[in-house]
Design a protein around this motif. Structure first.
Motif, PDB file in Angstrom:
ATOM      1  N   THR A   1      46.291  35.146  48.323  1.00  0.00           N
ATOM      2  CA  THR A   1      46.360  33.737  47.624  1.00  0.00           C
ATOM      3  C   THR A   1      45.921  32.833  48.013  1.00  0.00           C
ATOM      4  O   THR A   1      44.315  32.052  48.110  1.00  0.00           O
TER       5      THR A   1
ATOM      6  N   LEU B   1      34.348  39.340  47.167  1.00  0.00           N
ATOM      7  CA  LEU B   1      34.603  38.201  46.273  1.00  0.00           C
ATOM      8  C   LEU B   1      35.050  38.604  45.446  1.00  0.00           C
ATOM      9  O   LEU B   1      35.112  38.469  44.406  1.00  0.00           O
TER      10      LEU B   1
ATOM     11  N   PRO C   1      32.023  33.464  52.515  1.00  0.00           N
ATOM     12  CA  PRO C   1      32.507  34.955  52.815  1.00  0.00           C
ATOM     13  C   PRO C   1      32.089  35.883  52.752  1.00  0.00           C
ATOM     14  O   PRO C   1      30.939  35.992  52.680  1.00  0.00           O
TER      15      PRO C   1
ATOM     16  N   ASP D   1      38.303  39.769  42.358  1.00  0.00           N
ATOM     17  CA  ASP D   1      39.304  39.536  41.842  1.00  0.00           C
ATOM     18  C   ASP D   1      40.279  40.368  41.479  1.00  0.00           C
ATOM     19  O   ASP D   1      39.601  41.282  41.145  1.00  0.00           O
TER      20      ASP D   1
ATOM     21  N   THR E   1      44.941  32.213  51.785  1.00  0.00           N
ATOM     22  CA  THR E   1      44.222  32.446  52.827  1.00  0.00           C
ATOM     23  C   THR E   1      43.092  32.953  52.229  1.00  0.00           C
ATOM     24  O   THR E   1      42.039  32.655  52.669  1.00  0.00           O
ATOM     25  N   SER E   2      42.861  33.191  50.841  1.00  0.00           N
ATOM     26  CA  SER E   2      41.645  34.234  50.492  1.00  0.00           C
ATOM     27  C   SER E   2      40.630  35.342  51.327  1.00  0.00           C
ATOM     28  O   SER E   2      39.460  35.221  51.473  1.00  0.00           O
ATOM     29  N   LYS E   3      42.157  35.514  52.177  1.00  0.00           N
ATOM     30  CA  LYS E   3      41.539  36.760  53.029  1.00  0.00           C
ATOM     31  C   LYS E   3      42.132  38.021  53.240  1.00  0.00           C
ATOM     32  O   LYS E   3      43.615  38.168  52.494  1.00  0.00           O
TER      33      LYS E   3
END
Length: 412
Positions: free
Chosen positions: A378, A318, A5, A320, A380-382
């Protein structure tokens, strides 16, 4: 392969046609030197703030440390006492390119020890080469061949260090061993080293004792260290430089074809008619003329924006957040991110006069930041920024004036 990350910021090119103050003028000096018993070790980082600290290290104008002492003295004559400077000395039987060469075992370069010791705060390195008597100078297009090898390695190190440590910098080199032939001299505008700069010209004669084969990098580094990132070191309004002599080999710069050196992308000294003292010609880096980061001013400005963008975005790493049904980012959250980036850069730069902005538009802060609202966070977490740009200053490199007599009018 899983990615740790983090944040990835890419420099764009071709775009021109709680705030923590960044240390814009904290530089690092890499130099040929000799150790001084009990006070100054080689391959060891030191931080100094003036010639008193230099004296405490035992660095004097001795035979072995003459060039190092000269560079430090000229740096502080220009930058002023109290200016923070990091330095590291290397044995005189090593070359400048060695200082930027990765170790076969660790992959680290000697220069990184200085960069790391300063905790990534160094925004420019500069080098002083003063080899021992066994060094054989090999000319390549008018300058010591090792300079070209060192520049290539320094560019790679700067690119990698920026990506890995989010601490961009560039390196100022001497045109060591310049033979005075402007015709065969390498054209820097044909290179792609926008994190390297080359200075020609010294405050001492080539035939002096000891012979001067390098350049007065301490003067240029000192002028940059005391100036804001957007200020050209050749700005006439800032007054002449501290040095009272300037030569290309044994010829005073005012008797040299400085324009030819400038056209090939080198920084050197010059004079201005009606003005006393010496000035720098300009602030080019060793890269193509259409590179947005061709000048040290633009390099320093974009690097400061880079550091501040990272500072603003790291708080969101990181984190949310609630997303839309399709996994895209909430526009409200996106505005929070955009506002944080814009305000951070504005406070650190625009408010200090380092970026341009529309004075007729109260909402213009000299920074544009846009979060990509179409990207699926959601899956890709990117989180992606579709745009991050700052507005550079303009520079009056040329002034055209149509001078003539007022027309004579007939008397009525």
């Amino acid at each position: 392969m899983a990615r740790l990350p983090g944040i990835a910021i890419e420099f764009q090119n071709g775009q021109l046609g709680q705030i923590v103050e960044t240390p814009d003028g904290v530089f690092g000096l890499l130099a040929s030197a000799a150790a001084v018993a009990d006070t100054f070790d080689l391959n060891t980082p030191y931080s100094v703030r003036g010639m008193v600290d230099v004296a405490a290290l035992g660095i004097t104008a001795s035979v072995d440390n003459y060039a190092l002492y000269k560079t430090l003295k000229e740096f502080y004559a220009e930058a002023g006492e109290g200016t923070e400077l990091w330095l590291m000395g290397f044995a005189r039987d090593t070359k400048v390119s060695d200082w930027f060469t990765p170790d076969a075992g660790t992959g680290r370069t000697p220069a990184e020890d200085l960069l790391d010791a300063a905790n990534g705060n160094l925004t420019m390195l500069f080098t002083t080469f003063f080899p021992d008597g066994d060094y054989v100078l090999t000319l390549d297009e008018g300058i010591d061949a090792d300079v070209w090898a060192a520049m290539a390695k320094a560019q790679t190190l700067a690119d990698n260090y920026t990506t890995q440590k989010f601490a961009p910098f560039y390196t100022l080199f001497e045109g060591y061993g310049y033979d005075g032939n402007k015709v065969t001299l390498k054209d820097l505008t044909e290179l792609s080293y926008n994190r390297c700069q080359l200075l020609l010209g010294d405050t001492e004669l080539r035939t002096g004792s000891p012979a001067s084969k390098g350049a007065a990098v301490g003067v240029l580094a000192g002028r940059k260290a005391k100036s804001q990132v957007h200020v050209n070191p050749g700005k006439v309004a800032d007054g002449p430089l501290s040095n009272i002599t300037a030569y290309i080999l044994d010829t005073p710069v005012e008797q040299t074809d400085i324009a030819a050196l400038h056209d090939k992308g080198y920084v050197t000294f010059r004079t201005h008619t009606g003005k006393s003292g010496y000035y720098f010609t300009d602030d080019p880096l060793a890269t193509e003329q259409d590179d947005d980061y061709r000048y040290g001013t633009n390099r320093r400005v974009i690097d400061k924006a880079y550091r501040n963008a990272h500072l603003a975005l790291i708080d969101f790493l990181l984190d949310d957040t609630t997303v839309n049904n399709d996994g895209t980012i909430s526009p409200i959250y996106a505005k929070t991110i955009e506002g944080k980036v814009i305000n951070t850069i504005y406070t650190a730069m625009t408010a200090n006069g380092e970026l341009s902005f529309d004075v007729t538009n109260p909402a213009d802060r000299g920074v544009i930041c846009k979060v990509d609202l179409t990207h699926n966070v959601t899956s890709t977490s990117k989180l992606k920024l579709s745009q991050l740009q700052v507005r550079a200053k303009g520079y009056n490199r040329y002034i055209d004036v149509p001078l003539g007599f007022l027309p004579v009018t007939a008397n009525n």
